[in-house]
Design an enzyme around this catalytic site. Structure first.
Site: not given
Ligand code: SAH
Ligand code: SF4
Length: 400
Positions: A149, A160, A163, A387
């Site tokens: 990853c 988000c 995240c 993730c």
């Molecule tokens: N920025 C991109 C890629 C990185 S995040 C995106 O948002 O798609 C990779 C994945 O992990 C995304 O689907 C994101 O929404 C998810 N993710 C983020 N925070 C998380 C959490 N606390 N628990 C589970 N999945 C999470």
């Molecule tokens: Fe959203 Fe986290 Fe993906 Fe950035 S890395 S776009 S904050 S999920």
């Protein structure tokens, strides 16, 4: 409206294609503001990792060398994984010395490496300017293969709500060298060189661009890195083994499909604009309908190559059966699968993960409608490697 008047209106109203192109240019211009520093060492030698084939050939031409020299170097760097010019034995000694005076082939420094109880390994990589990102290797529990990853940005502009990376401001984009470098350094850690040919088994067998950052807000560097990784005469990882995840940067999705043809994963997480606006704030710019339209036209998507919709299970927030049924409606007609991700907590996180029972009920509705919907098993939680748990101490220097 008279014919004449309609023509006038058409002349001044930009088409959707023009709007998308304009928006794409705006995104790329903004991206450039966060570009990484030049790839040279303190003593002025240039990094060769991350250069495209053309750029490498141009460097060789500038030294008066023929194109085959670039081909030779490419093989040493990406097939053999060699970092020391002195060991590039198919190149004559004096030439090796000349190369070493001008160039380096290096890796990001692994500041820390942690291995989880479940064998997931997390690397904290430090780059030349001191900025850091995390990279995770997730081995398959049953077979000798696994996913790397990789991160594309230090921090993220988006925030988000669920995240951890989203709580870290964007410091800067990673360069192609830094993106390829994460994968190469992870391979070093398992000694997987030379690159296994064709479909031979690989320990580091897939790449998920799902680490820190939004890859489509750093498109050009990410694309250059992935093209290097896919090149048959080097690492040679097939585009079918690479998945790029986006939170929904609609104007960049077509280009990603056309140019790279990698698998697409879309972080959906909610089925109404009202909720998605709140938990994935990018939705205010590119709402669900536009996002789904971009998925429908994603080049290369087919039943054999489905788009993955990621859906983080947040207890009492987005996990009702009615929402599962609405998701089925949204996906209708799309070659799709759904990845249900139990929410991974981090210090101070505002949510709880859905119960097993609720997640199973949600999955059952999707499965019955014909959408494969595996529940992702959390990996590396004990070392905050799952993730959405990645974050580093890097901060943007405050401008004086
Ligand atoms: N920025 C991109 C890629 C990185 S995040 C995106 O948002 O798609 C990779 C994945 O992990 C995304 O689907 C994101 O929404 C998810 N993710 C983020 N925070 C998380 C959490 N606390 N628990 C589970 N999945 C999470
Ligand atoms: Fe959203 Fe986290 Fe993906 Fe950035 S890395 S776009 S904050 S999920």
């Amino acid at each position: 409206m008279s014919g004449r008047r309609r023509e006038e209106v058409n002349a001044i109203t930009p088409s959707i294609a023009e709007l998308t192109a304009a928006e794409r240019d705006r995104i790329l211009a903004k991206t450039a503001l966060f570009n990484p520093p030049p790839i040279t060492t303190a003593d002025g030698r240039r990094e060769l990792v991350g250069l495209s084939r053309e750029e490498l050939a141009a460097e060789m031409a500038a030294m008066g060398e023929k194109p085959f020299r670039a081909k030779q170097l490419w093989h040493w760097i990406y097939h053999q994984g060699e970092t020391d010019f002195a060991r590039m034995t198919s190149i004559a000694g004096p030439m090796r010395a000349k190369l070493a005076e001008r160039f380096v082939v290096s890796r990001p420094e692994a500041a820390t490496v942690q291995t989880s109880r479940d064998e997931t390994r997390k690397f904290l990589f430090r780059f030349r300017d001191g900025q850091q990102v995390e990279t995770v290797y997730i081995p398959d529990p049953e077979e000798d293969r696994g996913a790397v990853c990789i991160s594309t940005q230090v921090g993220c502009t988006l925030s988000c709500k669920f995240c951890h990376t989203g709580t870290q401001k964007l410091v800067r984009n990673l360069g192609a060298a830094e993106i390829v470098g994460q994968f190469m350094a992870a391979r070093d850690s398992y000694g997987e060189w030379p690159s296994p040919k064709d479909d031979k088994p690989r320990l580091l067998s897939t790449i998920v661009v799902m680490g820190m950052g939004e890859p489509l807000y750093n498109y050009e560097n990410t694309a250059q890195a992935l093209k290097i990784i896919m090149d048959h005469e080097g690492i040679g990882l097939s585009r079918r083994r690479i998945t790029l995840s986006t939170s929904g940067v609609v104007p960049m999705m077509d280009r990603c499909g056309e140019e790279l043809g990698v698998n697409l994963a879309v972080s959906l997480h909610a089925v109404t604009d009202e909720l998605r606006n709140e938990i994935v704030p990018l939705n205010r710019k590119y709402p669900i309908e536009e996002l789904m339209a971009a998925c429908r036209r994603y080049p290369g998507a087919s039943n054999a190559r489905r788009i993955t919709f990621e859906y983080v299970m947040l207890r009492g927030v987005n996990d009702s059966e009615a929402e599962a049924r609405e998701l089925v409606r949204l996906l209708r007609g799309l070659p799709a699968k759904v990845n249900l991700i139990p929410f991974n907590p981090w210090p101070g996180s505002p949510y709880q993960t859905s119960t097993h029972e609720q997640t199973a009920r949600f999955a059952a509705i999707l499965n019955e409608a014909g959408y494969s919907s595996p529940i992702r098993r959390p990996r590396g939680r004990d070392i905050l490697a799952a993730c959405g748990q990645l974050k580093t101490e890097s901060e943007r220097a405050t401008r004086a």
